[in-house]
Motif scaffolding. Structure first.
Motif, short mmCIF file in Angstrom:
data_model
loop_
_atom_site.label_atom_id
_atom_site.label_comp_id
_atom_site.label_asym_id
_atom_site.label_seq_id
_atom_site.Cartn_x
_atom_site.Cartn_y
_atom_site.Cartn_z
N ILE A 1 33.78 39.82 38.83
CA ILE A 1 33.68 40.37 40.02
C ILE A 1 31.99 40.20 40.20
O ILE A 1 31.48 40.68 39.62
CB ILE A 1 34.02 42.01 40.18
CG1 ILE A 1 35.49 42.35 39.91
CG2 ILE A 1 33.57 42.68 41.47
CD1 ILE A 1 35.93 43.56 39.79
N ARG B 1 37.37 41.60 48.24
CA ARG B 1 37.01 40.42 49.02
C ARG B 1 36.51 40.78 50.29
O ARG B 1 35.65 40.42 50.99
CB ARG B 1 37.90 39.40 48.91
CG ARG B 1 37.83 38.75 47.64
CD ARG B 1 38.76 37.50 47.39
NE ARG B 1 38.96 36.97 46.09
CZ ARG B 1 40.20 37.22 45.51
NH1 ARG B 1 41.28 37.58 46.18
NH2 ARG B 1 40.51 37.02 44.13
N ALA C 1 41.77 43.19 44.45
CA ALA C 1 40.75 42.29 44.54
C ALA C 1 40.57 41.76 46.03
O ALA C 1 39.42 41.21 46.56
CB ALA C 1 41.22 40.88 43.88
N VAL D 1 35.88 37.74 43.67
CA VAL D 1 36.60 38.21 42.35
C VAL D 1 37.34 37.09 42.10
O VAL D 1 38.27 36.22 42.79
CB VAL D 1 37.74 39.17 42.91
CG1 VAL D 1 38.25 39.88 41.80
CG2 VAL D 1 36.90 40.45 43.83
N MET E 1 37.69 48.76 39.47
CA MET E 1 37.26 47.72 40.36
C MET E 1 36.57 48.58 41.59
O MET E 1 35.59 47.97 42.14
CB MET E 1 38.57 47.14 40.97
CG MET E 1 39.22 46.00 39.79
SD MET E 1 40.66 45.46 40.19
CE MET E 1 40.36 44.16 41.33
N CYS F 1 32.63 41.10 48.35
CA CYS F 1 32.67 40.77 46.84
C CYS F 1 33.30 39.36 46.57
O CYS F 1 34.26 39.03 47.34
CB CYS F 1 33.42 41.70 45.97
SG CYS F 1 32.47 43.44 46.00
#
Ligand code: UD1
Length: 423
Positions: free
Chosen positions: A78, A60, A56, A66, A31, A64
């Motif tokens: 993603i 964020r 996640a 997710v 990730m 991003c």
């Protein structure tokens, strides 16, 4: 579901099949690696665990998107934007230490990164000096300011980095910086864990050029900047620690179990130890088949970087040895402070003496169920496993730690016939 405690009653031998999801210690790094290039990624075989939710949240926070797939529950989407904000804030970083691996990819992508300094763990201090030293050798300037690691580099330059110790996190941070550096980088004394190879495979799919995968010398042909890298899809390597947890549960409770997805080639030394203890372990059709007798024999073991016996496997071996026949001597070489679960096992009647990073485990016939506390992920899971061999009820509190690394440990054990539930 947020869980507070795991309640275990000993009893029946285990029987059936249990599946292993993707490895926590890989997916968190994959990730982080997505930060290297703009675009859409699909990661499959992703475990539904709290640490993935936290990563996640971190992704964020830097910009991003997710999302879990609507149909396939292990698929994570993603989307990385053209611009990311290279700052990992304290309120997220302090909740899971692995977040420090965003340092390398953020620096490589943005030329700067600001990552809150992770705190210590319950099993001792976890410095990041090797991460920092390695990045400096690749041309970065790194300072610690107001609790944040601030790194910057107008241009990362390939070079040779010799790690003082094969640190998993340092190897990962350096790899993710080196793929975008100008020129070749050699990381010597690199960690060789299967999760590192998984990261190398993912980075290669993203367009990186990495040689020596799986060895202690990784050579990276840097692309000069992050821009030639591109998104990729990838299925996460199975979790060898979760697999070990199921094998240990079987070892304590006896019976016959198939651990689907478990990679025997990623846990050879552990399987060797389990065989010495009297279990029959057979790699079979995409998993491991295992049979355990009513009572195991004890063994000696020391933890070492991969391919040695993993530090994350030791609490499970000790939980098994607590009721095995004979005496075992164990040595924890990676995290010397990682014996707090031993105090909890003692509360259950285990006969274990520790002396600095050594422990002598004298197996008793039976433990007695007790209220115990999970100090970290593996400690909590190992206590639940030990509870399977204890007279009466064991209640593992602070089980939120366990949820950081297990999708549903209690449900998995219950599906094999154990009397275990989480609440
Ligand atoms: C990773 C795993 C963890 C596992 C460990 C060892 C993740 C999220 N966590 O942690 O489950 O137990 O590998 O296999 O993947 N060290 C330093 N300076 C550094 C870095 C490390 O002194 O800059 C020391 C640590 O304190 C420790 C040893 O090196 O004593 C190993 O740590 P490392 O391999 O870096 O572990 P992590 O990546 O933190």
């Amino acid at each position: 579901m947020a869980i507070e405690r795991i309640i275990v009653r000993s009893g029946r031998p285990l029987e059936g099949t249990v599946s292993v999801a993707g490895a926590k210690n890989s997916v968190l790094k994959l990730m982080a690696a997505t930060l290297l290039a703009e675009g859409s990624y699909r990661l499959d075989n992703v475990p539904r665990i709290v640490d993935v939710d936290l990563m996640a949240e971190l992704l964020r926070a830097v910009g991003c998107a997710v999302e879990w797939d609507q149909v396939r529950s292990s698929l994570l989407h993603i989307d990385v934007p053209a611009e990311i904000s290279p700052v990992a804030p304290y309120d997220i970083v302090e909740r899971f230490r692995a977040s420090v691996v965003v340092l390398g990819p953020m620096l490589a992508r943005c030329g700067e990164a600001k990552v809150a300094l992770p705190g210590g763990d319950d099993f001792g201090p976890r410095p990041i000096d090797m991460h920092v030293q390695g990045l400096v050798e690749l041309g970065a300037t790194v300072d610690v300011v107001h609790g944040y690691v601030e790194a910057s580099a107008a241009e990362l330059l390939g070079g040779r980095v010799v790690l003082e110790f094969p640190s998993v996190g340092a190897t990962e941070n350096l790899l993710m910086a080196a793929v975008a550096a100008k020129g070749a980088t050699v990381i010597d004394n690199a960690a060789r864990e299967p999760e590192i190879s998984d990261l190398c495979e993912f980075l290669s799919r993203m367009g990186a050029s990495i040689g020596g995968v799986g060895s202690s010398t990784l050579s990276v042909e840097g692309s000069g900047s992050a821009s030639p890298l591109h998104p990729a899809d990838h299925a996460v390597v199975p979790d060898r620690i979760v697999a070990a947890t199921h094998l240990a549960a079987l070892g304590v409770a006896s019976g016959e179990v198939f651990v689907a997805g478990a990679r025997h080639d990623h846990m050879e030394l552990l399987c060797q130890k389990l065989t010495e203890m009297g279990m029959v372990i057979t790699p079979d059709d995409g998993g491991i088949r295992a049979i355990a007798p009513r009572r195991l024999d004890s063994v000696d073991c020391s933890t070492l970087p991969y391919p040695g016996v993993a530090t994350d496997h030791l609490p499970f071996l000790v939980a098994m040895m607590a009721t095995a026949a004979g005496v075992g001597i164990v040595t924890e070489n990676l995290f010397p402070g990682r014996f707090r679960y031993v105090d909890e096992l003692r509360r259950m009647g285990a006969d274990i003496r520790t002396d600095s990073h050594h422990a002598v485990v004298r197996g008793v016939e039976r433990l007695s169920g007790a209220p115990v506390r999970a100090h970290d992920i593996r400690a909590g899971a190992a206590l639940a496993v030990a509870g399977l061999g204890a007279e009466g009820t064991t209640v593992v509190s602070e089980a939120h730690h366990v949820a950081r690394g297990y999708e549903d440990l209690a449900g998995d054990l219950a599906s094999l016939g154990a009397d275990v539930r989480a609440e």
